[in-house]
Write an enzyme that holds these catalytic residues in place. Structure first.
Site, mmCIF file in Angstrom:
data_model
loop_
_atom_site.group_PDB
_atom_site.id
_atom_site.type_symbol
_atom_site.label_atom_id
_atom_site.label_comp_id
_atom_site.label_asym_id
_atom_site.label_seq_id
_atom_site.Cartn_x
_atom_site.Cartn_y
_atom_site.Cartn_z
ATOM 1 N N SER A 153 0.830 -1.204 0.000
ATOM 2 C CA SER A 153 0.000 0.000 0.000
ATOM 3 C C SER A 153 0.865 1.255 0.000
ATOM 4 O O SER A 153 1.894 1.313 0.683
ATOM 5 C CB SER A 153 -0.875 -0.011 1.256
ATOM 6 O OG SER A 153 -1.462 1.241 1.435
ATOM 7 N N ALA A 194 17.307 -2.994 15.213
ATOM 8 C CA ALA A 194 18.358 -3.811 15.826
ATOM 9 C C ALA A 194 18.083 -5.272 15.527
ATOM 10 O O ALA A 194 16.929 -5.698 15.520
ATOM 11 C CB ALA A 194 18.356 -3.592 17.334
ATOM 12 N N LYS A 198 26.644 -4.611 15.712
ATOM 13 C CA LYS A 198 26.090 -4.808 17.060
ATOM 14 C C LYS A 198 26.711 -6.080 17.628
ATOM 15 O O LYS A 198 26.587 -7.160 17.039
ATOM 16 C CB LYS A 198 24.567 -4.955 16.944
ATOM 17 C CG LYS A 198 23.917 -5.453 18.217
ATOM 18 C CD LYS A 198 22.408 -5.549 18.084
ATOM 19 C CE LYS A 198 21.808 -6.198 19.320
ATOM 20 N NZ LYS A 198 20.353 -6.351 19.229
ATOM 21 N N PRO A 252 26.101 -10.620 25.197
ATOM 22 C CA PRO A 252 26.827 -10.541 23.924
ATOM 23 C C PRO A 252 26.495 -11.703 22.996
ATOM 24 O O PRO A 252 25.949 -12.723 23.427
ATOM 25 C CB PRO A 252 28.289 -10.632 24.366
ATOM 26 C CG PRO A 252 28.254 -11.451 25.611
ATOM 27 C CD PRO A 252 26.900 -11.268 26.249
ATOM 28 N N GLU A 262 14.913 -8.030 23.145
ATOM 29 C CA GLU A 262 16.098 -8.750 22.657
ATOM 30 C C GLU A 262 16.167 -8.712 21.120
ATOM 31 O O GLU A 262 16.816 -9.544 20.506
ATOM 32 C CB GLU A 262 16.097 -10.199 23.159
ATOM 33 C CG GLU A 262 16.429 -10.341 24.636
ATOM 34 C CD GLU A 262 17.938 -10.309 24.940
ATOM 35 O OE1 GLU A 262 18.750 -10.244 24.010
ATOM 36 O OE2 GLU A 262 18.284 -10.339 26.134
ATOM 37 N N THR A 311 14.069 -9.416 18.647
ATOM 38 C CA THR A 311 13.750 -10.702 18.031
ATOM 39 C C THR A 311 12.735 -10.604 16.891
ATOM 40 O O THR A 311 12.430 -11.615 16.263
ATOM 41 C CB THR A 311 13.221 -11.686 19.095
ATOM 42 O OG1 THR A 311 12.254 -11.009 19.894
ATOM 43 C CG2 THR A 311 14.333 -12.220 19.947
ATOM 44 N N GLY A 312 12.198 -9.383 16.593
ATOM 45 C CA GLY A 312 11.180 -9.265 15.551
ATOM 46 C C GLY A 312 11.711 -9.738 14.195
ATOM 47 O O GLY A 312 11.070 -10.544 13.505
ATOM 48 N N TYR A 341 13.730 -24.951 24.482
ATOM 49 C CA TYR A 341 13.704 -23.603 23.929
ATOM 50 C C TYR A 341 15.062 -23.084 23.503
ATOM 51 O O TYR A 341 15.332 -21.917 23.663
ATOM 52 C CB TYR A 341 13.100 -22.644 24.956
ATOM 53 C CG TYR A 341 11.617 -22.835 25.105
ATOM 54 C CD1 TYR A 341 10.836 -23.099 23.995
ATOM 55 C CD2 TYR A 341 11.007 -22.751 26.345
ATOM 56 C CE1 TYR A 341 9.472 -23.277 24.120
ATOM 57 C CE2 TYR A 341 9.650 -22.917 26.473
ATOM 58 C CZ TYR A 341 8.887 -23.182 25.361
ATOM 59 O OH TYR A 341 7.538 -23.342 25.491
ATOM 60 N N TYR A 342 15.956 -23.912 23.012
ATOM 61 C CA TYR A 342 17.241 -23.329 22.716
ATOM 62 C C TYR A 342 17.428 -22.889 21.268
ATOM 63 O O TYR A 342 18.498 -22.511 20.889
ATOM 64 C CB TYR A 342 18.402 -24.204 23.176
ATOM 65 C CG TYR A 342 18.401 -25.632 22.711
ATOM 66 C CD1 TYR A 342 18.639 -26.642 23.633
ATOM 67 C CD2 TYR A 342 18.167 -25.982 21.400
ATOM 68 C CE1 TYR A 342 18.651 -27.959 23.241
ATOM 69 C CE2 TYR A 342 18.169 -27.290 21.010
ATOM 70 C CZ TYR A 342 18.415 -28.283 21.931
ATOM 71 O OH TYR A 342 18.422 -29.591 21.552
#
Ligand code: FAD
Length: 535
Positions: free
Chosen positions: A51, A62, A90, A108, A375, A377-378, A468-469
């Site tokens: 659009s 980030a 980063k 880190p 963090e 993560t998006g 969950y790793y």
């Protein structure tokens, strides 16, 4: 937007996925288009409908360290895309004031060594060589404090050696083999709209069609699959697979197909943000090689140094601050240079779609789900989703099973990150106002509550964070637990009995290496000033 449903008889050929229609041209839309172009070339037709009147979210600068694999997959060198996107390096997330005012620590992108079978953090709890676990256990904490670039002035990279770890060869080898794919030593900051523009060029040069128009209707066939979308000015666009990249609106997946949304709001209450773009004078402001997350009275402020400007914003819970208060706090935090800069107020939808892939529609990006950006993560979620989409690309055979597996993978990663973020708030030592007090009593996922009990006696390892790793190795949990300081963590009893000499030697190796690199490497400002001078 309307949904015209269930009238037309299906004309789908279930054995073919040749036409992919991506609705939305933000970071998610163009990352998906470029990835599909790189994966399949002209064997499929890809169209992006974007659009001109509905904007993108306008933030998301980030990244997480696996993003390097995205650019590698596209066969792009840093020199090709970084200058076009005002990108910087980063090495970590820097957390300020999460424990108490004036305190900071880093998470880190560097593996933590393991010595004689124990993670270095376990040794550090027993033999803290200084008060900074992050500096004792990671080289990168020192590089961040000294604002160093991960590259030398000749452009060569310091990444060898971040993964060369410990004299405990077996454990080091298996840890490295397990995580090397996901954890590499740095990520990037970049201007999101410039990345979308760059990837538009990349994709259209490789045959992706670009339609600038509004989708006004989504048409379903009699089996509930999407047959086509109708645009305001370009008519109907039919497809075999539709990718919903329409952001928080989730026009295809949630609106047209009615897939429910699972909110995470009960565990992660920050639901709002206000963002500013601050002009940057590279001469006077440091380009820290990290994203900074500074705790505030109702959330936290991000600071992201780019070549062109600093991206900053306050992520807060609307139950604890109004938009006006949040904007005032942010402007005070940044200083007078933002007086004329307009603020971008954003309401965030925190959680995930119950399933991200339903029938012939897969949601990628904010339409699939989002946790707050603590963090970064998006974009990691987007990258993970498109990697999986290519892996589970429908072929007509076993598509239901492929979709199920895809959905399991997305759920697993998003729920895992939710749990990891909850740990930041439960772990934060500060309890100086109602917002921070409530973080200690708010509901957290049951699995996390159990893990925290275990971690009080044994720092996180791959068994105790399972399953969950993906993307979040045990050392990440160690960093947050030891850094935030509010949960009492003890070293393993066995560390008392083991010989500490190798661990102490490892602390010394890290100290010496960090000192040497701080002397050798330029600051990010020096590095990018030199790069620009050479352009
Ligand atoms: P959007 O950017 O919202 O794009 C939606 C697209 O859909 C637009 O192109 C729009 O034009 C189009 N569209 C909508 N309706 C229609 C229609 N009817 N017809 C045609 N097109 C339509 N992620 C990170 O990794 N790191 C970060 O630091 C980070 N910070 C964030 C901070 C905040 C406050 C928020 C809210 C998010 C942050 N994110 C971050 C997440 C990141 O911004 C998103 O994951 C990323 O930008 C992807 O957005 P998107 O493409 O899904 O949606």
């Amino acid at each position: 937007m309307t949904v015209s449903g269930a009238a037309a008889k299906s004309t789908r050929d279930p054995g073919r996925t040749q036409r992919v229609v991506i609705v939305g041209g933000g970071t998610a839309g163009w990352m998906t288009a470029s990835y599909l172009a790189a994966a399949f070339g002209d064997r499929i037709d890809v169209t992006v409908v974007e659009s001109a009147t509905v904007g993108t979210i306008g933030v998301g600068e980030a990244t997480f360290s696996d993003i390097r694999h995205f650019f590698e997959f596209l066969r792009l060198e840093e020199s090709e895309w970084m200058p076009a996107c005002n990108a910087t390096y980063k090495l970590a997330v820097r957390f300020e004031n999460w424990r108490e005012p004036g305190h900071h620590f880093y998470h880190p992108f560097e593996q933590m060594a393991s010595v004689d079978g124990f993670p270095l953090s376990d040794w550090w709890l027993r033999y803290p060589t200084t008060s900074r676990f992050d500096k004792d256990c990671f080289v990168m904490a020192s590089l961040c404090d000294a604002e160093r670039s991960p590259r030398y002035l000749d452009g060569s990279l310091v990444d060898q050696g971040f993964v060369e770890q410990t004299r405990d060869e077996t454990s080091a080898r298996s840890t490295i083999a397990e995580y090397q794919g996901a954890q590499i030593p740095y990520a990037y900051h970049f201007e999101a709209h410039l990345l979308a523009k760059f990837l538009t060029g990349y994709s259209t040069q490789r045959g992706v069609k670009h339609v600038v128009d509004n989708v006004v209707d989504v048409a379903l066939d009699d089996q509930g699959f999407i047959s086509h979308v109708r645009t305001a000015e370009h008519g109907e666009i039919a497809g075999d697979l539709f990718v919903d990249c329409t952001g928080f609106r989730a026009l295809l997946l949630n609106k047209a197909l009615g897939e429910p949304f699972v909110s995470y709001q009960d565990t992660l209450p920050n639901d709002s943000a206000v963002a500013l773009q601050v002009p940057l004078d590279m001469e006077s402001k440091p380009l820290r090689p990290c994203t900074t997350a500074t705790a505030q009275d109702a959330g936290w402020i991000w600071t992201i140094p780019l070549i062109s400007r600093i991206g900053t914003g306050y992520v807060y819970a609307s139950d604890y601050a109004t938009p006006e208060e949040a904007e005032r706090v942010l402007r005070e935090f940044v200083g007078p240079e933002t007086a004329d800069v307009p603020a971008n107020h954003i309401r965030m939808r925190i959680g995930r779609s119950q399933r991200s892939w339903v029938k012939n529609c897969v949601a990628v990006g904010l339409s699939s789900g989002f946790v707050e950006p603590l963090e970064s993560t998006g974009i990691f979620f987007i990258h993970h989703a498109i990697e999986q989409m290519v892996k589970y690309f429908p072929s007509g055979l076993g598509d239901d099973l492929l979709r199920e597996q895809y959905n399991r993978s997305i759920t697993h990663v998003m729920d895992g990150v939710r749990e990891f973020l909850c740990l930041h708030y439960r772990g934060a030592k500060r309890v100086d106002n109602q917002y921070w007090k409530d973080t200690k009593t708010r509901v957290i996922p049951d699995a996390l509550a159990e893990r925290i009990e275990i971690w009080q006696h044994k720092v996180p390892d791959s068994e105790s964070i399972y399953p969950y790793y993906h993307g979040l190795p045990p050392y990440s949990y160690n960093c947050i637990l030891l850094g935030t300081g509010g949960i009492d963590v003890r070293h393993s009893p066995a560390v008392e009995l083991a010989d500490e000499r190798a661990a102490l030697a490892e602390f010394e190796r890290i100290r010496v290496k960090a000192e040497k690199l701080v002397q050798e490497l330029p600051t990010q400002n020096e590095y990018f000033a030199a790069m620009r001078a050479n352009q």
